[in-house]
Design an enzyme around this catalytic site. Sequence first.
Site, mmCIF file in Angstrom:
data_model
loop_
_atom_site.group_PDB
_atom_site.id
_atom_site.type_symbol
_atom_site.label_atom_id
_atom_site.label_comp_id
_atom_site.label_asym_id
_atom_site.label_seq_id
_atom_site.Cartn_x
_atom_site.Cartn_y
_atom_site.Cartn_z
ATOM 1 C CE LYS A 241 6.330 -2.140 11.696
ATOM 2 N NZ LYS A 241 6.061 -3.183 10.704
ATOM 3 C CD GLN A 242 2.693 1.135 10.047
ATOM 4 O OE1 GLN A 242 3.108 0.043 10.404
ATOM 5 N NE2 GLN A 242 2.654 1.513 8.782
ATOM 6 C CD1 TRP B 64 0.909 -0.358 3.010
ATOM 7 C CD2 TRP B 64 -0.467 1.323 3.473
ATOM 8 N NE1 TRP B 64 1.316 0.173 4.211
ATOM 9 C CE2 TRP B 64 0.480 1.215 4.524
ATOM 10 C CE3 TRP B 64 -1.433 2.315 3.557
ATOM 11 C CZ2 TRP B 64 0.489 2.060 5.631
ATOM 12 C CZ3 TRP B 64 -1.422 3.158 4.667
ATOM 13 C CH2 TRP B 64 -0.461 3.023 5.684
ATOM 14 C CG ASP B 65 4.859 0.735 1.437
ATOM 15 O OD1 ASP B 65 3.935 0.062 1.911
ATOM 16 O OD2 ASP B 65 6.032 0.653 1.844
ATOM 17 C CD GLU C 7 2.644 -4.115 9.155
ATOM 18 O OE1 GLU C 7 3.727 -4.521 9.587
ATOM 19 O OE2 GLU C 7 2.365 -4.015 7.946
#
Length: 755
Positions: free
Chosen positions: A595-596, A357-358, A484
């Site tokens: 994580k993000q 998806w980046d 994640e």
Amino acid sequence: MNKTNLWSFVEKEFDQSKYAVNETLFALGNGYIGTRGGFEEASHFGGHDGTFINGFYDYYDLSYGEKYQGYPDKSHAMLNVTSGKNVEIDIKGEKFNLNNGKIRDYKRELDFKKGIMKRTLKWMSNQGDEILLEYERLVSFYEKHLMIINLKITPLNFDGEIKLYSTLDGDVHNILKEDDPRIGVEFEGDELKVTQTELDHEKAVIHSKTKASSLGLCCLMGHIMNEDMCDIHTHQQNNQLQHIFSIRAVKNKTIELSKPVIYVSYPISMEEQAYLQALAVLKAVIEKGYAFYRIEQEKYVAKFWDNSDVFIDGDDKIQQGIRFNMFHLLQSVGKDGLTNISAKGLTGEGYEGHYFWDTEIYILPFFLYTNPAIAKKLVDYRYNLLDQARKRAKEMQYDKGALYPWRTINGEECSAYFPAGTAQYHINADIAYTISKYMTATEDEGFLVEKGAEILFETARLWMEIGHFNQDRFHICCVTGPDEYTAVVNNNVYTNLMAANHLKEAYLSAAKLKETYPKDYQNIKEKINLSDEEIETWLEASESIYIPYDEERGLYPQDDSFFKKPLWDFEESRDKHPLLIHYHPLNIYRKQVCKQADLILAEFLLSHLFSQDQKKRDYDYYEKITTHDSSLSTCIFSIMANELGYYDKAYDYFIHSVRTDMDNTHKNTSAGVHTANMAGAWLSIVFGFGGMREENGELKFSPHLPKHWKEYKFRITYKGRKIEVTVKQGETTFALLEGKPITIYHNHQTVELSQ
Ligand code: BGC
């Protein structure tokens, strides 16, 4: 003080300890071929050199202790292919090598303006013979099948024999998996088998085939030598093919050798055509010579910079960093509609060359607003995978629709770990989000009719398969959002909001097509057997999406259960980052730790849905519990910090993002650059400092000048216009460089732009 080069990345002294990282940083590519920055001469400094072809992969079997329905049987990984960079230099019987002899005036440079890599040095052998070496290497944007090395050797203090051994090597292998799940593959090591070789004085040829993916590669090596006093021999040992040049060298007389290496990959049935094509390319290169490709390279890159350069006055390291990132993005991105841009580009084997998806959420916007022709190829790629996505939906036991794979090269799902892979259904919504942005920014209605609508409809259907109505609200359970460190949850806010946006876009696109292209609309509906009732349910689900909210605290939980979990002990894990390689996933999933960016990302992408106060409260909360273990995180925090007026934080996060690879801050750049983050650094400038938002077909800017800078400037392509935005203290200038007049917004006020 050393001056930072603004248009190149330079290694001024050879540093053995950075060899592997520098293989990545000095990598070259053109979106088709990518090659790491390893030296031409054999060296033993602990790196793992490699050359890759975008989309050229092989399969390996996935093994599970317990295998359930829908788990993929196989994964695939980008292959390390035939190596053509090696040129050994022998001076009167002694081999040039940086392990030996004395080095002077060493310099290696990745030149972003010329699009080449250069290395110069003086080297004295143990016998006291000194040579000046001048290397140039380029992977051509003009001729996508070409990598070429140009080498100049000047004897500085001797006459005598110099021998050059130039090799084409078919015995190559990938990095095998060890401790870090993000690096290495489970191959046996002989996936790319040499099937045929050919060697004469003009060329060396290696034909190879993959073991299981039915792909072939034809690789040709040739040479252009300026020296008459030269004997040429050939030599072959197994799959190593050599041209050996013996030259009677004369003091101060430069010997010049160009080494073109041609790569043509093909589906197995096209072998003959591929070979003929490769021969034709080699012939053209020998005729035109190195200088021609060098000039064309510079022209291509100049055009790219004319569309995309970002100018920063006030911090040279950042200026260099952002250009480095943009240059690597250009080098990594597939430009043929059949390939994409992987998490590590074409610079290394991390994440096995997979696309994520980046692309849609981080990288595509960069190309969309600077080089829309490349963005088009990336959206085309998703259309080309639509059948595979339909197949994947069936494998996952859904009656209708398409499910794009979490990680892939050829469209098949490669994620063996479903909680942080397949469960990330948001990929469908991310693709839909970006397709809508693409259509607005390019006004490419043809794409909507021919491809876009079909993607939007088929992927929208999947939400109706996995979601359900409960007390009139639409819920989506058992999914993983972008973060994640929290997996398989109910009603992840990012996913639900992006799904609602997707369903609405699909509904509106259907309405638009019905009105403006009724015949095409009917054809699509018939093709995918889509009913009017189904389309109505999209609107209903979108409007009744359930979004969890904690009224007491005035915060959005990341998902239904997030606030019921205890906080993570950050003190205890201080030296254990990234957490994913130190803790069992369940121990991470049970805690409030990210994580993000996840919710914060939703608040950026769907900014209009949230008030400033809400964004601030959420930011303050989530910032404390986010580790940024993913490189996709800090740029989003930077953008949102800017929006909220946290300017120092915005700058700090941005600094981290813009030099992640150059400074190897994640300590894994040796496995490849972080392409999403590289684009994220650009997003941080344009959407962060520049405050750009695209809403309802209009561009809005609320710029801020970081206190460390005197000025910055960037260019945006939008609806056929090229706009330059210059921000100085107390002053923002918008210049329309190309295209018809357009109205934009500056701090909520309209500005009419004309040339
Ligand atoms: C991130 C994912 C990303 C992947 C590839 C992971 O570390 O968590 O969001 O897609 O890297 O870049």
